[in-house]
Structures are given as structure tokens and as C-alpha cells.
Design an enzyme around this catalytic site. Structure first.
Site, PDB file in Angstrom:
ATOM      1  N   THR A 252       0.831  -1.265  -0.027  1.00  0.00           N
ATOM      2  CA  THR A 252      -0.043  -0.023   0.026  1.00  0.00           C
ATOM      3  C   THR A 252       0.825   1.489   0.064  1.00  0.00           C
ATOM      4  OG1 THR A 252      -1.569   1.272   1.337  1.00  0.00           O
ATOM      5  CG2 THR A 252      -0.040  -0.201   2.454  1.00  0.00           C
TER       6      THR A 252
ATOM      7  N   TYR B 296      -2.077   0.464   9.774  1.00  0.00           N
ATOM      8  CA  TYR B 296      -2.189  -0.129   8.612  1.00  0.00           C
ATOM      9  C   TYR B 296      -1.026  -0.067   7.722  1.00  0.00           C
ATOM     10  CZ  TYR B 296      -3.689  -0.876   3.657  1.00  0.00           C
ATOM     11  OH  TYR B 296      -3.995  -1.439   2.272  1.00  0.00           O
TER      12      TYR B 296
END
Ligand code: UDP
Length: 336
Positions: A120, A144
Site C-alpha cells: 500500500t 495499517y
């Protein structure tokens, strides 16, 4: 090219299910493992072997790798919501980092040759400059991003010590749905902008909240690089082919179009596709959101020769909205 058997983790989820379609379309043998915590069984084509279970279940994963003679893994399974990761960081380190450790360990034990990991742009944190290059500093600002960066590092170290190569694709903002209507984003409790806006457009929500209007951007709202999920799925197939053909090399690359749009610009596109304006409610900033993320995508285009087919916000939003209407029709009782 040798199209080796591929196991897709999280293949019943949003991006994973599009990757399964792209792999099948390109003639790769595919199997799926998904614990259905967020994915949907219907998202997996009936001809694809499906295993319901968690990737941290070492015995199950080893059985699948043996049964399917898996030589490559596309690893999508994990948790993906930035604000939730701020509230429940340990969930993210468990579902993303620890579960990946278990999967990689099983893969090494079984002699899997290639692992392509779903990473990501959140690994970069709040970048000092955009577009972001892959070698720019990676200082995640939320759990995250940190949980995914740790997995990248595990893969790098493990690939140096064991006979497999890996790819890490750092996604920017993924949206849209299969243009043929075969797949799209399901899942309850959506948090991503385009999905939420489409839910509002079809009447599942009353309004759309805009989180933060005081960012240092052209209109005060956050800027993101939105990529069509089918273009991203194609990038996975191309990356896997590259890994098979370059067994001694690894691949880390951004996946985005290199173009940023603000939250308000995205909502304008949704209004246009919908034919009427959504009610927008301006709210405060959401935890963990960096102001601007735009991909430098030179590696993606030069190394893989990838060319996007749907690099237009109107196409992305149009496909997302069509899918949302389809979901709504399925929920509604049949008209008499
Ligand atoms: N956003 C928003 N309203 C929403 C959902 C998201 O204003 O209902 C904003 C969010 O604050 C961020 C951008 O839209 O600036 C993209 O958020 P999303 O959750 O889609 O993806 P992320 O960039 O967090 O992965």
C-alpha cells in the site's frame, strides 16, 4: 511463459476477486483461500477451487499448497481500513503482519517459488513530495501502513535466504468494478470514498461526509490517486509473469496513474455519473489521513509494460455506480 498454479489469498474479497478473473482470463490455473470475514463466496467463480479458512492456519495452508501444487501466491488477505487500524492496531498487526508470517513460512516449507504481495501507499506515510517514488522514505503514519511495511521487509529478508522471489505492489486508491459486471466491491461497512459515494447515490445512505477541508491542497480536501481495480488486476498478472521470468529478482512498485484528485473532484464525478448532486456534509479530519498521495508509476509502466485501460475518473465512478445498482437490484424483491 510457464503459467504456474497460483493460490490467491483473499480471493473472495474486492481486489482479490478481480485478480482471480484476470488470472483466469489470462489462462493461469488458480485456487482461492479466504476466511470470508469480509469476502463473499459468490465472488469466486464456481470453477475455481475454493478453501474457506484463514491464512494463519498453517496446516490448512500446507494442505492447499500440496493439493494445488501451488508455485505462486498472490497474497491479498488482510485488513485494509486506515481509521480502524488506528483504533485497533493489534488487529492489524495480527491480520496483516503475523498472518503473513505464517503464510510465508508455509510457502517456504512447501517450496513456493513466487509471492506477490498486496502492499500500500500507506507505507510512505505523509510523503514530502509527490509523485512518490518507490525509494522515497517509508515512514507510515498509521498501523495499517506499518503492518504492511513489516510484511514487505519480511518478504525481502526471507527471499534473500530462501529460494523464492517476491513482488510488493503498493496500491494507491483502488476503486471501480469489473467493466463486464462480473465483480465489484461488496462487503458491509464500507469506508472508502467512491464506494460510500455510490452507496449514497443509490439511496443506501442519506449523504456523504467530507473528512477535512483544511488540508494544504488546491481545494482543502485530501488528494488521492484513484486506480481502476481492473487495471490493478492486470498489473498483478503482469507482475506475476515478470516474477516467473526473472526468478533471481524481486519487484517493488507503485500502482497508480500518477494523477491526483481531491475528494471534492471525486464527488463531482459521482454527481455527474448519478445525474443529481449528493448531499455533502463537511466534517473534521479523519485520523491517519495524509494530505496527498500520488504514485510515481514509471517502474510499473517501464518494467512491466503495463498500460492502463480505464485511467479516467468518469470510467471508474461509472463502473462503481453500475455495480452498486446491481447490488441494490439483487437485494430488492423481484418486481411483479
Ligand atoms: N473520505 C471522505 N469521506 C468518506 C470516505 C473518505 O471524505 O466518507 C476521504 C478520506 O478522508 C480520504 C479520501 O476520502 O481523504 C480517501 O479515503 P479512502 O478511505 O477512500 O481511502 P484511503 O486513502 O484512506 O486509503
Amino acid at each position: 511463459m510457464n503459467k504456474v498454479p497460483v493460490l490467491v489469498t483473499g480471493g473472495a474479497g474486492y481486489i482479490g476477486s478481480h485478480a482471480v478473473l484476470a488470472l483466469e482470463d489470462a489462462g493461469w490455473p488458480v485456487a482461492v483461500i479466504d476466511d470470508l470475514s469480509n469476502g463473499s463466496r459468490e465472488a469466486v467463480p464456481p470453477d475455481v477451487p475454493f478453501y474457506e479458512g484463514n491464512i494463519a492456519d498453517r496446516a490448512l495452508v500446507e494442505r492447499i499448497l500440496g493439493e494445488q501444487r501451488t508455485q505462486a501466491i498472490m497474497h491479498f488477505a488482510g485488513s485494509i481500513v486506515v481509521p480502524e487500524s488506528v483504533e485497533h492496531p493489534l488487529k492489524y498487526y495480527a491480520n496483516n503482519t503475523l498472518a503473513s508470517h505464517a503464510l510465508i513460512s508455509a510457502a517456504v516449507a512447501a517450496g513456493v517459488k513466487h509471492i506477490l504481495f498486496s502492499s500500500t501507499a500507506a507505507t510512505y506515510g505523509a510523503p514530502e513530495r509527490v509523485p512518490i517514488d518507490e525509494d522515497d522514505p517509508k515512514i507510515p503514519i498509521n498501523p495499517y501502513g506499518a503492518s504492511k511495511l513489516m510484511t514487505e521487509r519480511m518478504l525481502e529478508d526471507a527471499a534473500a535466504a530462501h529460494p523464492f522471489n517476491y513482488g510488493a505492489l503498493r496500491y494507491f486508491n483502488v476503486a471501480g468494478a469489473d467493466p463486464e459486471g462480473r465483480a465489484g466491491q461488496r462487503g458491509k461497512g464500507a469506508t472508502h470514498l467512491i464506494k460510500i459515494a455510490c452507496e449514497a447515490a443509490v439511496g443506501k445512505r442519506g449523504h456523504i461526509a467530507v473528512y477535512g477541508t483544511d488540508y494544504p491542497t488546491r481545494d482543502g480536501t485530501c488528494i488521492r490517486d484513484y486506480i481502476h481495480v481492473s487495471d490493478l488486476a492486470e498489473a498483478h498478472v503482469a507482475a506475476l509473469g515478470w516474477l516467473v521470468e526473472h526468478p533471481a529478482e524481486n519487484l517493488v512498485m507503485n500502482c497508480g496513474y500518477g494523477k491526483g484528485l481531491s475528494v471534492l473532484e471525486v464527488l463531482d464525478a459521482v454527481d455527474k455519473a448519478n445525474g443529481s448532486p449528493l448531499e455533502r456534509i463537511m466534517e473534521g479530519r479523519r485520523a491517519g489521513d495524509p494530505p496527498e498521495l500520488v504514485a510515481g508509476n514509471a517502474r510499473l509502466t517501464s518494467t512491466l509494460g503495463w498500460r492502463p485501460k480505464f485511467a479516467d475518473i468518469d470510467i471508474i465512478v461509472g463502473d462503481a455506480l453500475r455495480w452498486e445498482r446491481k447490488l441494490l437490484e439483487r437485494m430488492a424483491p423481484a418486481a411483479s
